[in-house]
Design a protein around this motif. Structure first.
Motif, PDB file in Angstrom:
ATOM      1  N   UNK A   3       1.290   7.215  -6.331  1.00  0.00           N
ATOM      2  CA  UNK A   3       0.186   8.135  -6.561  1.00  0.00           C
ATOM      3  C   UNK A   3       0.582   9.574  -6.247  1.00  0.00           C
ATOM      4  N   UNK A   4       1.362   9.764  -5.186  1.00  0.00           N
ATOM      5  CA  UNK A   4       1.805  11.124  -4.857  1.00  0.00           C
ATOM      6  C   UNK A   4       2.689  11.673  -5.969  1.00  0.00           C
ATOM      7  N   UNK A   5       3.557  10.843  -6.504  1.00  0.00           N
ATOM      8  CA  UNK A   5       4.393  11.279  -7.624  1.00  0.00           C
ATOM      9  C   UNK A   5       3.535  11.652  -8.820  1.00  0.00           C
ATOM     10  N   UNK A   6       2.546  10.813  -9.116  1.00  0.00           N
ATOM     11  CA  UNK A   6       1.658  11.092 -10.251  1.00  0.00           C
ATOM     12  C   UNK A   6       0.922  12.413 -10.053  1.00  0.00           C
ATOM     13  N   UNK A  49     -11.409   8.092   1.467  1.00  0.00           N
ATOM     14  CA  UNK A  49     -10.022   8.405   1.780  1.00  0.00           C
ATOM     15  C   UNK A  49      -9.357   9.017   0.551  1.00  0.00           C
ATOM     16  N   UNK A  50      -8.570  10.053   0.763  1.00  0.00           N
ATOM     17  CA  UNK A  50      -7.671  10.555  -0.263  1.00  0.00           C
ATOM     18  C   UNK A  50      -6.452   9.633  -0.246  1.00  0.00           C
ATOM     19  N   UNK A  51      -6.343   8.792  -1.252  1.00  0.00           N
ATOM     20  CA  UNK A  51      -5.384   7.692  -1.217  1.00  0.00           C
ATOM     21  C   UNK A  51      -3.945   8.159  -1.039  1.00  0.00           C
ATOM     22  N   UNK A  52      -3.565   9.217  -1.723  1.00  0.00           N
ATOM     23  CA  UNK A  52      -2.176   9.666  -1.669  1.00  0.00           C
ATOM     24  C   UNK A  52      -1.785  10.208  -0.298  1.00  0.00           C
ATOM     25  N   UNK A  53      -2.788  10.466   0.560  1.00  0.00           N
ATOM     26  CA  UNK A  53      -2.521  11.057   1.868  1.00  0.00           C
ATOM     27  C   UNK A  53      -2.740  10.087   3.026  1.00  0.00           C
ATOM     28  N   UNK A  54      -2.946   8.812   2.741  1.00  0.00           N
ATOM     29  CA  UNK A  54      -3.266   7.891   3.824  1.00  0.00           C
ATOM     30  C   UNK A  54      -2.057   7.118   4.349  1.00  0.00           C
ATOM     31  N   UNK A  55      -0.893   7.410   3.845  1.00  0.00           N
ATOM     32  CA  UNK A  55       0.287   6.650   4.241  1.00  0.00           C
ATOM     33  C   UNK A  55       0.604   6.733   5.725  1.00  0.00           C
ATOM     34  N   UNK A 112       0.834  -1.201   0.000  1.00  0.00           N
ATOM     35  CA  UNK A 112       0.000   0.000   0.000  1.00  0.00           C
ATOM     36  C   UNK A 112       0.867   1.249   0.000  1.00  0.00           C
ATOM     37  N   UNK A 113       1.930   1.274   0.824  1.00  0.00           N
ATOM     38  CA  UNK A 113       2.798   2.443   0.886  1.00  0.00           C
ATOM     39  C   UNK A 113       3.521   2.681  -0.441  1.00  0.00           C
ATOM     40  N   UNK A 114       3.886   1.621  -1.122  1.00  0.00           N
ATOM     41  CA  UNK A 114       4.488   1.777  -2.452  1.00  0.00           C
ATOM     42  C   UNK A 114       3.487   2.400  -3.415  1.00  0.00           C
TER      43      UNK A 114
END
Length: 314
Positions: A167-170, A221-227, A160-162
């Motif tokens: 997603x954050x990079x995208x 959830x905002x996926x890129x921010x759930x890490x 998930x973290x990968x």
């Protein structure tokens, strides 16, 4: 019944936190009242269960109650939207208490917290940090960090973290945000997909129907921010720092969101000397959101618990 509800904007991090204040019947602003901060579940809002069920009932019993929307959610500010970040969510409680202690009708020595589902995990951490909280009640409490390492990540938190990193990079390069709904669109859709877990089915029945649906309750959830959730644990160091009186309310029907298991764990581990565990027989996780009989049984203990520890009526 509660005669008055006032909506306020509270100064938070760099934006306002939206909150509803519920007043006791025949409220007298010249008097001092004990206060309860009421926090909503993950992906929910102040209009759902924390306000309209528990907030109303506690106000009717004589408390001033403030139910608030988490940062990035509901009517509160913060960008991007639908962020579920434990640092911000824990910090929100102290901003709400900062507001309470400026109100002349609030007894600042008698402030408690009630929180539901994922909100309860954040409330545990907030109670340990902010010693202005004198008593804590969790309703069907969960630990979103634990769930993120388990079912929310398909038991693959590193994978998930990968994916979050990608997603954050995208998004940094211009891609659209990925907002994931945590729930199926309906009970029927869940059943057609083969879902059998009671918590998922009842969550859809609550959030996706007129029973509990509210404009601010996005269940997303905002996926890129759930890490950050993958490394967070609501119960970290409760053996040392959670010393205030504690009431843990759970149902006896287990489900995938694990409030029964996690509530028992919290009760067992907390350092609180004045701690209680209430198991509502025949109740599921979502029964404790709004069903009249289970919530009534919960409130039969919640109200006197706060009455005792927050010195209601002196």
């Amino acid at each position: 019944m509660t005669e008055k509800v006032e909506t306020v904007d509270i100064k938070g991090w760099a934006w306002d936190i939206a909150a509803d204040i519920y007043f006791p019947p025949s409220f007298d602003p010249s008097k001092k009242y004990p206060a309860v901060v009421s926090a909503h579940p993950t992906g929910s809002c102040k209009a759902q269960t924390s306000g309209n069920v528990y907030g109303t009932a506690l106000a009717d019993a004589g408390f001033v109650v403030i139910a608030f929307d988490a940062s990035f959610q509901g009517e509160s500010g913060g960008e991007p939207r639908s962020v579920e970040d434990p640092g911000f969510r824990v910090g929100d409680f102290s901003f709400v208490i900062d507001h309470l202690v400026t109100l002349p009708y609030v007894d600042d020595e008698n402030i408690g917290v009630l929180a539901v589902c994922g909100g309860a995990g954040y409330a545990v951490q907030a109670t340990m940090i902010d010693r202005r909280v004198k008593a804590l009640t969790t309703i069907a409490g969960s630990n979103v960090g634990r769930l993120m390492r388990e079912g929310f990540s398909q038991y693959d938190p590193m994978g998930m973290l990968e994916a979050v990193a990608a997603q954050r990079t995208a998004e940094a390069r211009g891609a659209a945000e990925q907002i994931n709904d945590l729930l199926p669109p309906s009970v029927e859709a869940a059943q057609e997909a083969g879902v059998t877990d009671i918590d998922v089915l009842e969550a859809a029945d609550y959030y996706k129907t007129p029973r509990g649906a509210a404009p601010g309750g996005k269940t997303s959830f905002n996926f890129a921010r759930q890490g950050a959730l993958a490394l967070w644990d609501a119960y970290d160091r409760v053996e040392t720092f959670l010393t205030q009186p504690l009431l843990v309310v759970i149902g006896d029907k287990p489900g995938g969101f694990a409030s029964q298991r996690l509530g028992m764990e919290l009760f067992g581990r907390a350092a609180s000397k004045g701690k209680e565990l209430l198991v509502v027989e025949g109740a599921s996780h979502y029964d404790l959101y709004d069903r009249s009989e289970p919530t009534g049984k919960a409130l039969e203990r919640v109200i006197p618990f706060f009455g005792e520890h927050l010195h209601l009526n002196g």
